[in-house]
Scaffold this motif. Sequence first.
Motif, PDB file in Angstrom:
ATOM      1  N   GLU A 275      72.515  43.441 -50.309  1.00  0.00           N
ATOM      2  CA  GLU A 275      71.927  44.567 -49.566  1.00  0.00           C
ATOM      3  C   GLU A 275      73.008  45.353 -48.828  1.00  0.00           C
ATOM      4  OE1 GLU A 275      68.711  42.786 -47.185  1.00  0.00           O
ATOM      5  OE2 GLU A 275      67.410  43.066 -48.929  1.00  0.00           O
TER       6      GLU A 275
ATOM      7  N   GLU B  93      67.488  51.226 -45.074  1.00  0.00           N
ATOM      8  CA  GLU B  93      66.234  51.987 -45.021  1.00  0.00           C
ATOM      9  C   GLU B  93      65.770  52.058 -43.576  1.00  0.00           C
ATOM     10  OE1 GLU B  93      63.099  49.916 -47.178  1.00  0.00           O
ATOM     11  OE2 GLU B  93      63.242  48.159 -45.862  1.00  0.00           O
TER      12      GLU B  93
ATOM     13  N   ASP C 204      68.563  46.519 -44.006  1.00  0.00           N
ATOM     14  CA  ASP C 204      69.456  46.677 -45.159  1.00  0.00           C
ATOM     15  C   ASP C 204      68.733  46.220 -46.418  1.00  0.00           C
ATOM     16  OD1 ASP C 204      69.588  44.004 -44.310  1.00  0.00           O
ATOM     17  OD2 ASP C 204      71.690  43.752 -44.884  1.00  0.00           O
TER      18      ASP C 204
ATOM     19  N   LEU D  73      67.305  50.276 -55.081  1.00  0.00           N
ATOM     20  CA  LEU D  73      65.887  50.572 -54.839  1.00  0.00           C
ATOM     21  C   LEU D  73      65.702  52.070 -54.605  1.00  0.00           C
ATOM     22  CD1 LEU D  73      64.749  47.633 -52.527  1.00  0.00           C
ATOM     23  CD2 LEU D  73      64.520  47.879 -55.004  1.00  0.00           C
TER      24      LEU D  73
ATOM     25  N   ARG E 272      64.038  55.037 -52.468  1.00  0.00           N
ATOM     26  CA  ARG E 272      63.480  55.342 -51.141  1.00  0.00           C
ATOM     27  C   ARG E 272      63.452  56.850 -50.952  1.00  0.00           C
ATOM     28  NH1 ARG E 272      61.996  50.889 -51.546  1.00  0.00           N
ATOM     29  NH2 ARG E 272      62.302  49.106 -50.156  1.00  0.00           N
TER      30      ARG E 272
HETATM   31  C1  GN1 Z   1      62.716  41.501 -47.564  1.00  0.00           C
HETATM   32  O1  GN1 Z   1      61.403  40.112 -49.898  1.00  0.00           O
HETATM   33  P1  GN1 Z   1      62.379  39.334 -49.013  1.00  0.00           P
HETATM   34  O2  GN1 Z   1      61.682  38.622 -47.896  1.00  0.00           O
HETATM   35  O3  GN1 Z   1      63.344  38.489 -49.787  1.00  0.00           O
HETATM   36  C2  GN1 Z   1      63.671  42.667 -47.577  1.00  0.00           C
HETATM   37  C3  GN1 Z   1      64.962  42.296 -46.871  1.00  0.00           C
HETATM   38  C4  GN1 Z   1      64.635  41.888 -45.466  1.00  0.00           C
HETATM   39  C5  GN1 Z   1      63.647  40.737 -45.464  1.00  0.00           C
HETATM   40  C6  GN1 Z   1      63.247  40.416 -44.031  1.00  0.00           C
HETATM   41  C7  GN1 Z   1      63.977  44.523 -50.820  1.00  0.00           C
HETATM   42  O4  GN1 Z   1      63.288  40.466 -48.303  1.00  0.00           O
HETATM   43  O5  GN1 Z   1      65.838  43.384 -46.833  1.00  0.00           O
HETATM   44  O6  GN1 Z   1      65.823  41.555 -44.803  1.00  0.00           O
HETATM   45  O7  GN1 Z   1      62.462  41.088 -46.212  1.00  0.00           O
HETATM   46  N1  GN1 Z   1      63.967  43.069 -48.935  1.00  0.00           N
HETATM   47  C8  GN1 Z   1      63.566  44.247 -49.424  1.00  0.00           C
HETATM   48  O8  GN1 Z   1      62.419  39.338 -43.980  1.00  0.00           O
HETATM   49  O9  GN1 Z   1      62.908  45.045 -48.785  1.00  0.00           O
END
Ligand code: GN1
Length: 126
Positions: free
Chosen positions: A100, A104, A113, A118, A120
């Motif tokens: 990341e 966003e 981050d 992606l 946006r």
């Molecule tokens: C999201 O989907 P997940 O939980 O692996 C997010 C991250 C955030 C995280 C916070 C693509 O990740 O950037 O840090 O939630 N990923 C996306 O819990 O939005």
Amino acid sequence: KILLFLGGKKIGDKVLVTNGKEENFDAAKEKCTDAGGLLAAPRNEAENAAIQDLLQRDASQAFLGISDEHVEGLFKYVSGEQITFSNWNLGEPNNNKDAEDCVEILSDGKWNDIPCSLARLVICEF
Ligand code: GN1
Ligand code: CA
Ligand code: CA
């Protein structure tokens, strides 16, 4: 004036405009520079609130013109300087899965981050 007429927003000397489209980071940057601007990045609370307000018309997240794609953990504006203002969500930036490097802004104005690949909402500043 025409940018405001078209739904832009003025904040200090900056004008913010969105094309209403969601793109990946490189495409979003290019849309803004092609138009003579930059992918928007808030330098203070007031600009952050203005971007947040504009975002809510079209989408629930937008890219900011900020990344750590060159040095992990060192967030810079697309113009190259290190950031001087941030509004990270609790626990961010976390460089989730080591993938990341882009940022966003969410509908509550907080930052997260995310992968640069992606799509946006594109918001440019002029
Ligand atoms: C999201 O989907 P997940 O939980 O692996 C997010 C991250 C955030 C995280 C916070 C693509 O990740 O950037 O840090 O939630 N990923 C996306 O819990 O939005
Ligand atoms: Ca990163
Ligand atoms: Ca994250």
